[in-house]
Design a protein around this motif. Structure first.
Motif, PDB file in Angstrom:
ATOM      1  N   LEU A   1       0.841  -1.192   0.000  1.00 35.95           N
ATOM      2  CA  LEU A   1       0.000   0.000   0.000  1.00 35.95           C
ATOM      3  C   LEU A   1       0.878   1.244   0.000  1.00 35.95           C
ATOM      4  N   LEU A   2       0.905   1.926  -1.137  1.00 39.44           N
ATOM      5  CA  LEU A   2       1.637   3.181  -1.299  1.00 39.44           C
ATOM      6  C   LEU A   2       0.683   4.311  -1.663  1.00 39.44           C
ATOM      7  N   ARG A   3      -0.593   4.050  -1.524  1.00 40.97           N
ATOM      8  CA  ARG A   3      -1.630   5.054  -1.803  1.00 40.97           C
ATOM      9  C   ARG A   3      -2.428   5.310  -0.532  1.00 40.97           C
ATOM     10  N   PRO A   4      -2.194   6.434   0.141  1.00 41.41           N
ATOM     11  CA  PRO A   4      -3.007   6.739   1.321  1.00 41.41           C
ATOM     12  C   PRO A   4      -4.436   7.054   0.910  1.00 41.41           C
ATOM     13  N   THR A   5      -5.377   6.612   1.707  1.00 34.49           N
ATOM     14  CA  THR A   5      -6.773   6.881   1.397  1.00 34.49           C
ATOM     15  C   THR A   5      -7.548   7.148   2.674  1.00 34.49           C
ATOM     16  N   ALA A   6      -8.612   7.917   2.549  1.00 34.34           N
ATOM     17  CA  ALA A   6      -9.552   8.132   3.639  1.00 34.34           C
ATOM     18  C   ALA A   6     -10.831   7.347   3.398  1.00 34.34           C
ATOM     19  N   SER A   7     -10.852   6.528   2.334  1.00 32.53           N
ATOM     20  CA  SER A   7     -12.043   5.770   1.947  1.00 32.53           C
ATOM     21  C   SER A   7     -11.961   4.351   2.491  1.00 32.53           C
ATOM     22  N   VAL A   8     -12.919   3.979   3.331  1.00 32.64           N
ATOM     23  CA  VAL A   8     -12.984   2.608   3.857  1.00 32.64           C
ATOM     24  C   VAL A   8     -13.140   1.608   2.711  1.00 32.64           C
ATOM     25  N   GLY A   9     -13.996   1.947   1.748  1.00 31.70           N
ATOM     26  CA  GLY A   9     -14.237   1.040   0.630  1.00 31.70           C
ATOM     27  C   GLY A   9     -12.971   0.746  -0.155  1.00 31.70           C
ATOM     28  N   LEU A  10     -12.237   1.794  -0.530  1.00 34.37           N
ATOM     29  CA  LEU A  10     -11.011   1.605  -1.292  1.00 34.37           C
ATOM     30  C   LEU A  10      -9.977   0.837  -0.477  1.00 34.37           C
ATOM     31  N   HIS A  11      -9.885   1.143   0.795  1.00 31.62           N
ATOM     32  CA  HIS A  11      -8.965   0.451   1.700  1.00 31.62           C
ATOM     33  C   HIS A  11      -9.203  -1.060   1.670  1.00 31.62           C
ATOM     34  N   LEU A  12     -10.453  -1.480   1.824  1.00 30.55           N
ATOM     35  CA  LEU A  12     -10.765  -2.905   1.851  1.00 30.55           C
ATOM     36  C   LEU A  12     -10.612  -3.545   0.477  1.00 30.55           C
ATOM     37  N   GLN A  13     -10.943  -2.811  -0.578  1.00 30.63           N
ATOM     38  CA  GLN A  13     -10.801  -3.352  -1.928  1.00 30.63           C
ATOM     39  C   GLN A  13      -9.329  -3.621  -2.250  1.00 30.63           C
TER      40      GLN A  13
END
Length: 447
Positions: A297-309
């Motif tokens: 994971l080199l893409r920080p996200t604030a999205s729960v959906g994207l995180h789990l995907q």
């Protein structure tokens, strides 16, 4: 088609909602649980009863996956292909259908299936769903939530859920995973756009930890395949070049490539000819390569959906595989462990749920991420120090002092050297590691 027991139960629950008079149903099953098999089974059964079914996807890889899962002859609606509408079941690119709505009567289909249904609210999807508004609607997704944490109740009247990711892991339907969250990245001060971090800002900060991603790959995934999620196409290309320069076969994949090239790269990944495949967003959904050993994971996200995907891409079981998640950007600390319970609703996440304290803590010795209540690290055996409460007598009243005083004392230690000195005074076994962990935690809280 033969379904697993939990898949059969999900299909039964979907049918019950239609029998209760609901026109639109959202089915939720964690990534890797077999959503495609479930809707293929439903499409087959519906077509056998004389119904016409339209299955909507948004990428060539998903179109191929859905097509392979269908047991019957079916049509494909996609760019640069002539439509053969003689088949009762059609697998279609939503973009192509949107351009050809004038050729498709509103009452042509009795069931519309939306794969990766968290996209339903997007303009193109919504236009297609509205066009066929007399048909029953079935949405399937692992993450029934939009990027801004809103739910999908605008388009679906009922939600049915399969077993949790924890249950699927415990029963061997998903691979177990080691989650490691090494320090070094801070999301402090990063801007947000449309509910998620501005990836231009993110890319600048992530580039500082590129060397770590190679060294941690060698330490935890050496010889195995992995998917690296990046902030942009240029970032993905740069990461692939970094791995190649380090003697690790890597390639970048993006949406500008034709479908043949993308399929070839995924086959090379599956055949272990490419060790690391980097991408911005193309393989965050629907890519099924069971042999992949981990994700980076080199893409920080604030999205729960994207995180789990993203994490879900490496959880397909393959023999005795234990996947490795290398979270270099603190997503697990912000958004939780992929196995923790999620209370999905059609209304989305409530504000207090979005802002609740992290449910994950990181071992200061090996950087393994685990539930915040854990007392011993399952990776290295490190024992977390229990917070001792001390009471002080003041004018006849018992006043709880230790927790507040220790917190104040830690707050006044501003630099890494200050924290190390404090850890030494407290008698910590590894004050430097503890100090680095505190600094890392502060960087996350400062976002």
């Amino acid at each position: 088609m033969t379904l697993r027991p939990y898949q059969q139960q999900l299909v039964t629950d979907i049918r019950l909602q239609y029998q209760l008079g609901k026109r639109s149903v959202l089915a939720v099953l964690p990534t890797g649980g077999g959503k495609t098999v479930c809707f293929a089974y439903i499409a087959d059964a519906a077509s056998r009863k004389g119904n016409r079914v339209l299955i909507l996807v948004h990428r060539a890889e998903l179109l191929d996956q859905a097509s392979r899962s269908l047991p019957m002859h079916h049509g494909i609606i996609a760019a640069n292909r002539a439509m053969d509408l003689s088949h009762a079941v059609q697998v279609a690119s939503v973009q192509t259908v949107a351009r050809r709505l004038h050729l498709l009567p509103r009452d042509m289909f009795q069931l519309i299936v939306v794969d990766e249904a968290h996209h339903t609210t997007a303009g193109t999807w919504a236009a297609v769903v509205e066009h066929f508004n007399t048909a029953k609607l079935l949405g399937v997704t692992a993450t029934p939530i939009r990027g801004d944490s809103r739910g999908l109740g605008e388009h679906y009247q009922a939600m049915v859920q399969g077993p949790s990711a924890q249950w699927l892991t415990d029963n061997g339907y998903l691979a177990a995973a080691r989650v490691l969250a090494p320090p070094g990245f801070s999301a402090a001060g990063m801007r947000k756009r449309m509910g998620d971090f501005d990836q231009r800002d993110a890319e600048q900060q992530v580039r500082a930890i590129h060397g770590d991603c190679v060294s941690h790959y060698r330490q935890h995934l050496a010889g195995q395949t992995a998917i690296a999620f990046c902030c942009s196409v240029a970032h993905a290309e740069a990461v692939a070049a970094l791995f190649n320069a380090s003697g690790i076969a890597a390639a970048s994949i993006d949406g500008t490539m034709d479908a043949v090239t993308r399929r070839h790269l995924l086959k090379q990944l599956g055949a272990n000819k490419i060790k690391v495949l980097t991408s911005c967003a193309l393989i965050g959904e629907g890519v099924d390569v069971p042999s992949v050993g981990g994700c980076i994971l080199l893409r920080p996200t604030a999205s729960v959906g994207l995180h789990l995907q993203m994490i879900g891409r490496c959880l397909r079981p393959s023999g005795s595989k234990v996947a490795v998640v290398l979270d270099h950007v603190g997503n697990c600390l912000r958004l939780g462990h992929h196995l923790e319970p999620r209370e999905w609703t059609l209304e989305g996440l409530k504000k207090q749920d979005r802002e609740k304290a992290p449910s994950v803590k990181v071992c200061p010795k090996c950087y393994a991420a685990m539930a915040s209540q854990a007392r011993v690290c399952g990776e290295c055996g490190h024992t977390f120090a229990a917070e001792v409460r001390e009471l002080e007598q003041v004018d006849g009243e018992l006043v709880e002092m230790a927790a507040r005083e220790r917190k104040r004392e830690q707050g006044t230690a501003q630099s890494l050297d200050d924290l190390i000195a404090l850890g030494q005074r407290r008698g910590y076994k590894n004050p430097a590691a503890w100090a680095k962990y505190v600094m890392y935690g502060r960087s996350l809280k400062g976002r």
